[in-house]
Design an enzyme around this catalytic site. Sequence first.
Site, PDB file in Angstrom:
ATOM      1  N   HIS A   1      -8.482   0.765   2.488  1.00  0.00           N
ATOM      2  CA  HIS A   1      -9.479  -0.069   3.188  1.00  0.00           C
ATOM      3  C   HIS A   1     -10.545   0.886   3.728  1.00  0.00           C
ATOM      4  CE1 HIS A   1      -6.600  -3.616   4.395  1.00  0.00           C
ATOM      5  NE2 HIS A   1      -7.466  -4.056   3.493  1.00  0.00           N
TER       6      HIS A   1
ATOM      7  N   ASN B   1       0.868  -1.187   0.000  1.00  0.00           N
ATOM      8  CA  ASN B   1       0.000   0.000   0.000  1.00  0.00           C
ATOM      9  C   ASN B   1       0.902   1.234   0.000  1.00  0.00           C
ATOM     10  OD1 ASN B   1       0.430   1.140   2.723  1.00  0.00           O
ATOM     11  ND2 ASN B   1      -0.574  -0.701   3.487  1.00  0.00           N
TER      12      ASN B   1
ATOM     13  N   CYS C   1      -7.324  -0.915  12.832  1.00  0.00           N
ATOM     14  CA  CYS C   1      -6.783  -2.051  12.083  1.00  0.00           C
ATOM     15  C   CYS C   1      -6.191  -3.108  13.011  1.00  0.00           C
ATOM     16  CB  CYS C   1      -5.669  -1.616  11.145  1.00  0.00           C
ATOM     17  SG  CYS C   1      -6.073  -0.299  10.036  1.00  0.00           S
TER      18      CYS C   1
ATOM     19  N   ASP D   1       2.148  -8.597   9.018  1.00  0.00           N
ATOM     20  CA  ASP D   1       0.875  -7.859   9.054  1.00  0.00           C
ATOM     21  C   ASP D   1      -0.219  -8.584   9.825  1.00  0.00           C
ATOM     22  OD1 ASP D   1       1.615  -5.521   7.804  1.00  0.00           O
ATOM     23  OD2 ASP D   1       1.064  -6.197   5.790  1.00  0.00           O
TER      24      ASP D   1
ATOM     25  N   ASN E   1      -8.228  -7.479   9.560  1.00  0.00           N
ATOM     26  CA  ASN E   1      -8.269  -8.106   8.241  1.00  0.00           C
ATOM     27  C   ASN E   1      -8.448  -9.622   8.263  1.00  0.00           C
ATOM     28  OD1 ASN E   1      -5.914  -5.665   7.554  1.00  0.00           O
ATOM     29  ND2 ASN E   1      -7.918  -5.707   6.599  1.00  0.00           N
TER      30      ASN E   1
HETATM   31  N1  ARG Z   1       0.187  -3.342   5.882  1.00  0.00           N
HETATM   32  C1  ARG Z   1      -1.166  -3.801   6.009  1.00  0.00           C
HETATM   33  C2  ARG Z   1      -1.743  -4.078   4.630  1.00  0.00           C
HETATM   34  O1  ARG Z   1      -1.479  -3.300   3.744  1.00  0.00           O
HETATM   35  C3  ARG Z   1      -2.010  -2.805   6.741  1.00  0.00           C
HETATM   36  C4  ARG Z   1      -3.404  -3.310   7.003  1.00  0.00           C
HETATM   37  C5  ARG Z   1      -4.265  -2.301   7.696  1.00  0.00           C
HETATM   38  N2  ARG Z   1      -5.491  -2.868   8.058  1.00  0.00           N
HETATM   39  C6  ARG Z   1      -6.693  -2.269   7.956  1.00  0.00           C
HETATM   40  N3  ARG Z   1      -7.706  -2.876   8.449  1.00  0.00           N
HETATM   41  N4  ARG Z   1      -6.847  -1.141   7.321  1.00  0.00           N
HETATM   42  O2  ARG Z   1      -2.439  -5.045   4.409  1.00  0.00           O
END
Ligand code: ARG
Length: 261
Positions: free
Chosen positions: A162, A19, A255, A62, A68
């Site tokens: 997200h 990301n 998150c 992560d 997630n």
């Molecule tokens: N580095 C992780 C990814 O890109 C960060 C996830 C963040 N999670 C969230 N629920 N926004 O997957």
Amino acid sequence: MSKILMCPPTYFGIEYVINPWMDMANQVDKNTVSKQWNNLKDTLEEAGAEIELIEPQPSLPDMVFTANAGLLRDNVFIPSRFKFSERQREMRYWIEWFQNAGYEVREIQTDLPFEGAGDALSGKVLFGGYGFRSSKESYKEIEEILSSEIIPLHLVDDRFYHLDTCFSPLNEESAILYEGAFDDESVQLLKEHISYFSVPEEEAARFACNAVVINKNVILPTDCPETEKHLQSIGFTTFAVDMSEFLKSGGAAKCLTLKLF
Ligand code: ARG
């Protein structure tokens, strides 16, 4: 009492780039990581949550972002289907944890991506973010499993990849969000389904909307004064937590949590 699943940050780090926030040259400081994570956990407990832990796994940096893991509704757990292979390897651990904890695990059959409670959030209705990590079509099967309608929201700014990076329902009627993260049609849909406060862009970029709501308490990242002022004006108590190390990975308070109930 609200129950929340977290994963200790033992193996958290920037080991790949999936990301726009992640940069291999911008590594995390392990001590600060553990301080910030422990402080978040203590703050959630102080705000009334009970924390459950999943065991972290080496080479899955992560996994700390439990939001997630999947989408949980009552006793049904729908595991995520991660877009990137780097995170797909987490899946067996999430599924195993929810099976052992007695949840009904319903895997979606499509091979389209869906990233769980990172993209699916409920107010009175369930909202489903799509465009970067989850596909709009994946929600059809989820609607069938849950027998409930999902309002699709198109994310168009890749900093907010997200839904939980730019939208936080506070209860069934109201939310905070960053309007610039959505296309016009989605802003219209939001207006039809929930009343909201639009946070300023600079606070959105500090993940103001990546907030954990526990009854009348909101835990959000530091340096979001306008958002805090608004929340307090409508009767919420705010808790600001420094999330700088997790922002390097594109995540913050919300998150790092998954509400179990
Ligand atoms: N580095 C992780 C990814 O890109 C960060 C996830 C963040 N999670 C969230 N629920 N926004 O997957």
